[in-house]
Scaffold this motif. Structure first.
Motif, PDB file in Angstrom:
ATOM      1  N   HIS A 183       0.776  -1.235   0.000  1.00 46.44           N
ATOM      2  CA  HIS A 183       0.000   0.000   0.000  1.00 46.44           C
ATOM      3  C   HIS A 183       0.809   1.287   0.000  1.00 46.44           C
ATOM      4  O   HIS A 183       0.266   2.340  -0.266  1.00 46.44           O
ATOM      5  CB  HIS A 183      -1.014  -0.005   1.145  1.00 46.44           C
ATOM      6  CG  HIS A 183      -0.420   0.158   2.509  1.00 46.44           C
ATOM      7  ND1 HIS A 183       0.339  -0.810   3.109  1.00 46.44           N
ATOM      8  CD2 HIS A 183      -0.464   1.184   3.367  1.00 46.44           C
ATOM      9  CE1 HIS A 183       0.710  -0.399   4.301  1.00 46.44           C
ATOM     10  NE2 HIS A 183       0.246   0.811   4.478  1.00 46.44           N
ATOM     11  N   ARG A 184       2.062   1.250   0.236  1.00 46.32           N
ATOM     12  CA  ARG A 184       2.868   2.471   0.227  1.00 46.32           C
ATOM     13  C   ARG A 184       4.024   2.348  -0.754  1.00 46.32           C
ATOM     14  O   ARG A 184       5.182   2.515  -0.387  1.00 46.32           O
ATOM     15  CB  ARG A 184       3.385   2.789   1.623  1.00 46.32           C
ATOM     16  CG  ARG A 184       2.294   3.251   2.549  1.00 46.32           C
ATOM     17  CD  ARG A 184       2.885   3.884   3.769  1.00 46.32           C
ATOM     18  NE  ARG A 184       1.816   4.197   4.712  1.00 46.32           N
ATOM     19  CZ  ARG A 184       2.005   4.427   5.979  1.00 46.32           C
ATOM     20  NH1 ARG A 184       3.228   4.395   6.483  1.00 46.32           N
ATOM     21  NH2 ARG A 184       1.002   4.706   6.760  1.00 46.32           N
ATOM     22  N   ARG A 241       6.512   3.587  -3.527  1.00 44.37           N
ATOM     23  CA  ARG A 241       7.050   4.911  -3.827  1.00 44.37           C
ATOM     24  C   ARG A 241       8.414   4.772  -4.511  1.00 44.37           C
ATOM     25  O   ARG A 241       9.073   3.747  -4.402  1.00 44.37           O
ATOM     26  CB  ARG A 241       7.188   5.742  -2.563  1.00 44.37           C
ATOM     27  CG  ARG A 241       8.221   5.219  -1.588  1.00 44.37           C
ATOM     28  CD  ARG A 241       8.057   5.767  -0.189  1.00 44.37           C
ATOM     29  NE  ARG A 241       8.989   5.213   0.755  1.00 44.37           N
ATOM     30  CZ  ARG A 241       8.968   3.990   1.252  1.00 44.37           C
ATOM     31  NH1 ARG A 241       8.059   3.140   0.845  1.00 44.37           N
ATOM     32  NH2 ARG A 241       9.847   3.589   2.132  1.00 44.37           N
ATOM     33  N   GLU A 287       8.787  -3.469   5.223  1.00 40.93           N
ATOM     34  CA  GLU A 287       9.215  -2.532   4.198  1.00 40.93           C
ATOM     35  C   GLU A 287      10.251  -3.214   3.318  1.00 40.93           C
ATOM     36  O   GLU A 287      11.142  -3.905   3.821  1.00 40.93           O
ATOM     37  CB  GLU A 287       9.817  -1.278   4.818  1.00 40.93           C
ATOM     38  CG  GLU A 287      10.181  -0.249   3.786  1.00 40.93           C
ATOM     39  CD  GLU A 287      10.642   1.058   4.385  1.00 40.93           C
ATOM     40  OE1 GLU A 287      11.346   1.788   3.679  1.00 40.93           O
ATOM     41  OE2 GLU A 287      10.303   1.342   5.543  1.00 40.93           O
TER      42      GLU A 287
END
Length: 124
Positions: free
Chosen positions: A77-78, A80, A113
């Motif tokens: 969801h993150r 980048r 992450e």
């Protein structure tokens, strides 16, 4: 005829657990799952690159993508851009949009992450 090359660089995959409880839900299986999901997006990411090559036929370089997984759903969801040699915002956004749709087969108990390098280069 395929005139481009996209190489995932799994040996450079850097993973870090973000949760306070060190190591909970993180291990070899999670790494393999992240790599599997990234590989499943290969065709879509290659299509992003093919479109970018229409704009700049010499476009090449490494794109470092960072993702954070959701512990309940496993969704990336993150997603980048952490760094880019490409300097092509449209390509970067296409890749990020593709990766943001991915999710782990087996969600973890904590957020994870991952930094994942993608190497883009046209084939000669």
């Amino acid at each position: 005829m395929n005139h481009l090359s996209l190489r995932f660089v799994p040996y450079a995959l850097v993973l870090a657990l973000l949760a306070a409880c060190g190591g909970a839900g993180f291990g070899k299986d999670v790494r393999k799952d992240i790599e599997k999901q990234m590989n499943s997006a290969h065709a879509e990411i290659t299509a992003c690159y093919a479109a970018a090559l229409q704009r700049n036929r010499k476009l090449k370089g490494t794109l470092m993508v960072g993702v954070k997984t959701d512990p309940e759903t496993g969704r990336f969801h993150r997603a980048r851009v952490k760094s880019s040699e490409l300097k092509d915002k449209e390509l970067e956004q296409c890749v990020i949009g593709t990766i943001a749709q991915l999710k782990l087969d087996k969600p973890t108990t904590t957020s994870v992450e991952a930094d994942y390098p993608l190497e883009f280069k046209p084939k000669n």
